[in-house]
Motif scaffolding. Structure first.
Motif, PDB file in Angstrom:
ATOM      1  N   UNK A   1      43.807  52.033  41.196  1.00 28.20           N
ATOM      2  CA  UNK A   1      43.110  51.157  41.724  1.00 28.20           C
ATOM      3  C   UNK A   1      43.432  49.856  40.805  1.00 28.20           C
ATOM      4  N   UNK A   2      43.828  48.720  41.300  1.00 27.57           N
ATOM      5  CA  UNK A   2      44.510  47.453  40.607  1.00 27.57           C
ATOM      6  C   UNK A   2      42.734  46.617  40.447  1.00 27.57           C
ATOM      7  N   UNK A   3      42.329  46.777  39.183  1.00 20.90           N
ATOM      8  CA  UNK A   3      41.252  45.820  38.893  1.00 20.90           C
ATOM      9  C   UNK A   3      41.697  44.589  38.170  1.00 20.90           C
ATOM     10  N   UNK A   4      41.442  43.462  39.085  1.00 21.19           N
ATOM     11  CA  UNK A   4      41.652  42.308  38.527  1.00 21.19           C
ATOM     12  C   UNK A   4      40.619  41.268  38.004  1.00 21.19           C
TER      13      UNK A   4
ATOM     14  N   UNK B   1      41.236  56.448  33.349  1.00 27.25           N
ATOM     15  CA  UNK B   1      42.728  56.222  33.577  1.00 27.25           C
ATOM     16  C   UNK B   1      43.036  56.139  35.074  1.00 27.25           C
ATOM     17  N   UNK B   2      41.980  55.950  35.880  1.00 30.18           N
ATOM     18  CA  UNK B   2      42.067  55.970  37.275  1.00 30.18           C
ATOM     19  C   UNK B   2      42.450  54.468  37.910  1.00 30.18           C
ATOM     20  N   UNK B   3      42.353  53.616  37.153  1.00 25.00           N
ATOM     21  CA  UNK B   3      42.796  52.168  37.302  1.00 25.00           C
ATOM     22  C   UNK B   3      43.896  51.594  36.591  1.00 25.00           C
ATOM     23  N   UNK B   4      44.267  50.340  37.124  1.00 24.32           N
ATOM     24  CA  UNK B   4      45.195  49.481  36.276  1.00 24.32           C
ATOM     25  C   UNK B   4      44.484  48.361  36.086  1.00 24.32           C
ATOM     26  N   UNK B   5      44.159  47.639  34.964  1.00 23.54           N
ATOM     27  CA  UNK B   5      43.469  46.479  34.860  1.00 23.54           C
ATOM     28  C   UNK B   5      44.367  45.260  34.326  1.00 23.54           C
ATOM     29  N   UNK B   6      44.166  44.146  34.950  1.00 20.43           N
ATOM     30  CA  UNK B   6      44.915  43.079  34.902  1.00 20.43           C
ATOM     31  C   UNK B   6      44.042  41.922  34.131  1.00 20.43           C
TER      32      UNK B   6
ATOM     33  N   UNK C   1      41.918  52.226  30.456  1.00 24.17           N
ATOM     34  CA  UNK C   1      43.034  52.112  31.869  1.00 24.17           C
ATOM     35  C   UNK C   1      43.929  53.076  31.920  1.00 24.17           C
ATOM     36  N   UNK C   2      44.520  53.153  33.113  1.00 24.20           N
ATOM     37  CA  UNK C   2      45.883  54.013  33.218  1.00 24.20           C
ATOM     38  C   UNK C   2      46.967  53.071  33.271  1.00 24.20           C
ATOM     39  N   UNK C   3      46.694  51.808  33.358  1.00 20.42           N
ATOM     40  CA  UNK C   3      47.855  50.762  33.024  1.00 20.42           C
ATOM     41  C   UNK C   3      47.343  49.472  32.701  1.00 20.42           C
ATOM     42  N   UNK C   4      48.142  48.943  31.753  1.00 20.02           N
ATOM     43  CA  UNK C   4      47.552  47.433  31.370  1.00 20.02           C
ATOM     44  C   UNK C   4      48.500  46.438  31.825  1.00 20.02           C
TER      45      UNK C   4
END
Length: 483
Positions: free
Chosen positions: A15-18, A143-148, A161-164
């Motif tokens: 999930x892309x969290x912004x 780790x189930x979300x990417x955070x911006x 996060x799974x992606x930074x």
């Protein structure tokens, strides 16, 4: 931006969290709501600040309720919006997760229509740092979300996060994000551009402060002491005026963003964080007042009166028809009074009367120009002002009438005994009246045709006809003084 990382992350069901402030938005909603509330009613803004005793989330809730932020014209980050759209196109889920108040977050999300979910501070829980990290972990799983994000506090979120994804982060923050051992991606630049800071000071507006030299010149006090104190007065006025310009820009964010040219100003466009504006305004104010005290206590008093008047204009008078023009004329005249105080040159009634009428004319021209722009845009009224397009003809008449009265005052001055004492050839000075009569007519006609800059004095410096008029006036003045 490559679509490959977006595709792979979206397909991995992240999930892309912004974040909103400084990420999706090139601004900060806390400051946006404060200055919006202050612009609406400065008392309500101060009352909302009292809610800080209940925590930062309570403050945000109070400011959100007291403000009228126009989300449609906020300075959004186009690169971030493009990234979110690509994520959604790849089948990924998106969420706006912000420390800003839930109500404001909902309005932003509704405007952009880019998010599946919206989560913000609720008046009790400030969704930032540890709170945001815990919320995302419970909502989507570790780790189930990417955070911006863009802030040092986001390191706590990126760690789980799974992606930074960093946005306009400094080199140090980028390195820390990579050091978390999380797959990282960087958007935007980490370079600091100082040009918006200079632009926010509006150095071109310092041309108005040349008026402080007028008492020295017209009083023929051409000595080093008078020039030096007048120069210090010019510097003090420039610092304090720039402080007011910054304050005015912060209070006028919504109106500036709705304007075809003013929307490019640093705070309105988001090229300069409005969080920096408060400190910038305060620092310029302090420096200007210290320099004023160096000149003299009386000059400091004049500067205090100027600042009080111009702050009152920013907070209240600029939204009141006719009164705003009177205050603007007074602010111009205050520069001449300050010049007389600084150089210890007595001011004549003739000079003050001429100044009031001429500057009233120029202030009316300023409003005339805004109404012409408003009419061209097809709107019925100016944003943040007390005028309607139908008032245009009356405003132009006010500009012409007051300008012509200033010519009359100057003509009457030519027959006074003071002129014979100061000038060897007083009859030559009548040429200035003719030049001024032409110039007032020219400036109003130019404004009527929609060719006027936002400020008539700045326009006059750039306009070839106005420069010729200025040279002619100076020539007649020198001719009158020659023996």
């Amino acid at each position: 931006m490559s679509d490959a990382p977006v595709m792979s992350a979206a397909k991995a069901n992240l999930v892309l969290a912004v974040d909103l402030d400084g990420t999706l938005l090139k601004s900060d909603m806390l400051y946006e709501s404060f200055w919006s509330a202050a612009s609406k009613d400065w008392r309500s803004a101060l009352a909302a600040v009292k809610a800080l005793s209940g925590g930062k989330a309570a403050l945000k809730r109070a400011l959100a309720g007291a403000s009228e932020v126009v989300v449609e014209t906020l300075p959004y980050n186009d690169e971030v919006i493009e990234y979110i759209r690509a994520w959604r196109a790849a089948g990924g889920k998106t969420a706006l997760v912000t420390a800003s108040d839930q109500g404001l977050a909902n309005r932003v999300a509704a405007h952009l229509n880019l998010f599946d979910e919206v989560h913000g501070s609720d008046g009790t829980n400030n969704l930032k740092g540890n709170n945001k990290a815990a919320f995302l972990a419970s909502q989507y799983g570790a780790k189930a979300y990417a955070y911006m994000g863009d802030h040092e506090a986001d390191l706590l979120v990126w760690a789980g996060a799974g992606r930074a994804i960093t946005v306009n982060a400094s080199a140090d923050l980028r390195a820390k994000a990579v050091g978390l051992g999380v797959e990282a991606e960087h958007l935007g630049t980490d370079e600091t551009d100082y040009r918006p800071y200079l632009k926010a000071l509006r150095p071109h507006q310092w041309l108005k402060n040349i008026l402080v030299f007028l008492p020295m010149l017209l009083g023929h006090q051409l000595n080093f002491a008078a020039f030096f104190t007048s120069f210090l007065a010019f510097c003090a006025f420039s610092l304090v005026a720039s402080s007011v310009y910054v304050l005015n820009d912060l209070l006028d964010l919504a109106a500036d963003r709705a304007h075809p040219r003013k929307c490019k100003r640093p705070f309105a466009s988001g090229t300069l964080p409005i969080a920096h504006g408060t400190g910038l305004a305060g620092g310029l104010f302090a420096a200007g007042f210290v320099l004023s005290l160096v000149i003299s206590p009386l000059f400091l008093f004049v500067m205090f009166c100027y600042y009080t008047m111009t702050t009152g204009y920013s907070l209240y008078f600029k939204r009141r028809m006719v009164i705003d023009i009177c205050v603007l004329a007074g602010l111009y005249t205050m520069r001449i009074i300050a010049g007389g105080v600084a150089s210890s040159v007595p001011l004549s009634v003739w000079l003050l009367a001429f100044s009031v009428f001429l500057f009233f004319s120029l202030a009316a021209v300023k409003r005339q120009a805004e109404l012409v722009d408003t009419a061209k845009a097809g709107k019925l009224s100016t944003s943040g002002r007390g005028y309607h397009v139908d008032d245009l003809s009356i405003i132009s008449q006010m500009a012409l009438a007051s300008g012509y009265v200033s010519v009359l005052v100057l003509a009457l001055y030519m027959t006074s005994p003071q002129v014979s004492l100061l000038y060897s050839n007083p009859s030559v000075l009548w040429g200035i009246c003719l030049v001024l009569l032409f110039w007032v007519s020219w400036i109003v006609m130019t404004t009527h045709r929609g060719e006027m800059h936002d400020d008539p004095i700045v326009f006059a410096v750039k306009d070839r006809i106005s420069r010729i008029c200025g040279l002619l006036a100076v020539g007649f003045a020198i001719g009158g003084a020659l023996s």
